[in-house]
Design a protein around this motif. Sequence first.
Motif, PDB file in Angstrom:
ATOM      1  N   ILE A 171       0.789  -1.324  -0.110  1.00  0.00           N
ATOM      2  CA  ILE A 171       0.037   0.015   0.166  1.00  0.00           C
ATOM      3  C   ILE A 171       0.961   1.242  -0.102  1.00  0.00           C
ATOM      4  N   GLY A 172       0.689   1.971  -1.064  1.00  0.00           N
ATOM      5  CA  GLY A 172       1.666   3.235  -1.140  1.00  0.00           C
ATOM      6  C   GLY A 172       0.705   4.466  -1.901  1.00  0.00           C
ATOM      7  N   GLY A 173       1.574   5.331  -2.470  1.00  0.00           N
ATOM      8  CA  GLY A 173       0.976   6.292  -3.128  1.00  0.00           C
ATOM      9  C   GLY A 173       0.294   7.122  -2.199  1.00  0.00           C
ATOM     10  N   GLU A 174      -1.031   7.757  -2.370  1.00  0.00           N
ATOM     11  CA  GLU A 174      -1.821   8.255  -1.469  1.00  0.00           C
ATOM     12  C   GLU A 174      -2.526   7.532  -0.472  1.00  0.00           C
ATOM     13  N   LEU A 175      -2.505   6.215  -0.602  1.00  0.00           N
ATOM     14  CA  LEU A 175      -3.115   5.371   0.287  1.00  0.00           C
ATOM     15  C   LEU A 175      -2.391   5.191   1.500  1.00  0.00           C
ATOM     16  N   ALA A 176      -0.966   5.736   1.482  1.00  0.00           N
ATOM     17  CA  ALA A 176      -0.144   5.781   2.426  1.00  0.00           C
ATOM     18  C   ALA A 176      -0.360   6.665   3.711  1.00  0.00           C
ATOM     19  N   ILE A 177      -1.348   7.333   3.692  1.00  0.00           N
ATOM     20  CA  ILE A 177      -1.910   8.518   4.544  1.00  0.00           C
ATOM     21  C   ILE A 177      -2.950   7.727   5.113  1.00  0.00           C
ATOM     22  N   GLN A 178      -2.476   7.432   6.492  1.00  0.00           N
ATOM     23  CA  GLN A 178      -3.631   6.896   7.410  1.00  0.00           C
ATOM     24  C   GLN A 178      -3.796   5.487   6.899  1.00  0.00           C
ATOM     25  N   ALA A 179      -2.870   4.775   6.567  1.00  0.00           N
ATOM     26  CA  ALA A 179      -2.826   3.574   5.933  1.00  0.00           C
ATOM     27  C   ALA A 179      -3.691   2.501   6.514  1.00  0.00           C
ATOM     28  N   GLU A 180      -3.739   2.792   7.734  1.00  0.00           N
ATOM     29  CA  GLU A 180      -4.656   1.604   8.617  1.00  0.00           C
ATOM     30  C   GLU A 180      -6.231   1.470   8.006  1.00  0.00           C
ATOM     31  N   ARG A 181      -6.353   2.887   7.387  1.00  0.00           N
ATOM     32  CA  ARG A 181      -8.030   2.693   6.879  1.00  0.00           C
ATOM     33  C   ARG A 181      -8.219   1.897   5.941  1.00  0.00           C
ATOM     34  N   PHE A 182      -7.233   1.405   5.085  1.00  0.00           N
ATOM     35  CA  PHE A 182      -7.382   0.412   4.040  1.00  0.00           C
ATOM     36  C   PHE A 182      -7.088  -1.100   4.612  1.00  0.00           C
ATOM     37  N   LEU A 183      -6.281  -1.045   5.451  1.00  0.00           N
ATOM     38  CA  LEU A 183      -6.037  -2.393   6.238  1.00  0.00           C
ATOM     39  C   LEU A 183      -7.447  -3.065   6.926  1.00  0.00           C
TER      40      LEU A 183
END
Length: 375
Positions: free
Chosen positions: A117-129
């Motif tokens: 998970i990178g790009g803009e998804l690395a902002i508060q990455a726990e959201r996507f986990l």
Amino acid sequence: MPAVVTPASKPRIVDDLIPIILESNGHWWPRDFQRLALVSASWVGPIRRRLYACPELRSFLACTLFARTISQNSHIRSLVHGINLRPASSERAALSEKDMASLRYILNLDRLDNLTIGGELAIQAERFLHMMSNTRSITSLHIDGSYLQQDDDSFDCKHPASLEWNDSIAFRFTRLRTLRLTNLQLALAEPSMPYVLHISSLIFHNVTIAFGSIQNLCNESWDSVRHLSIATRDTHASDDFVRELLECCENLETLRYEASCAGASGDLFGGEEIPVGSLRKLKFFDIDINPQTLVFLGQSCANLEYLSVLGRSVRLRAEDWIRFIGSGALPSLKVLRTAAGCYEPSSGFLRWSEDLREQLLSSCSTRSIDLCCSL
């Protein structure tokens, strides 16, 4: 290259050779695969297996198109075993409902074993986990905030790459074996209950602790960690961070420690309370290594088999190495990699003379140690 002759007398590659040809090259670009797929129908199957094994998605449009493709084709969907999600947009606007739907579909694919998970998804990455429901097959997880380390400082300050790790995430990734965190702020919540992970490899590259203790990451299961890699740009906090990790990893076998700026110290093993007797492989790069460091290594790492000390910050002279190797302080050492010179405060990096290199080579040969001196 072996070939058969068709009735039309045109040479053709034997189909069984196609996988061998694809494996013979260490790295193919996706555009190479696309061109090879046009050669003949025989190439399509092997190409698809490689293209879709772990696709890399660099835009939200690519995520949408990919989600549509695999949702309509179960055969292609079955080829996906990993996802490299690094979407970014020039506008940096809020994610649309369509974007979120595509991401949710991709993140909930069955049988994924590795995820980035990178790009803009690395902002508060726990959201996507937390968005994932099929996490128990994941063995490798990488959160990469490198995209957010670009020149737009105003954006980075407001929205740094970050991950908040807590026990609910730990319970989701019960089969995780490799955790890699890159260019982000890590927050570690106090666990509400004990949990057990079986992580064997931890990689921290330019990670800062926003709050919490690093001990909370693996909670009561640090004994499974065998491999640790740390790269840092923070010369003030890096040594304490590494020392704390060494205290946690009682069964550590491999340590790689790299600094991208001067100041990080190699005197990590001076404290007797740090259990590093299990170390078999140790790599330093651009760490301030001095003769006292070798004394610590001889006292703490008697089982070391591989030692690599490279970079332009090393203050060890050839005479220091010759004396150390001759002492037999590391009786299990089999491989030694060093720079072909050392750092002198008054002169900078100075290369060793040919005579000194020969003396070091002779000293290593006497102890049956393979020596490699790198420029």
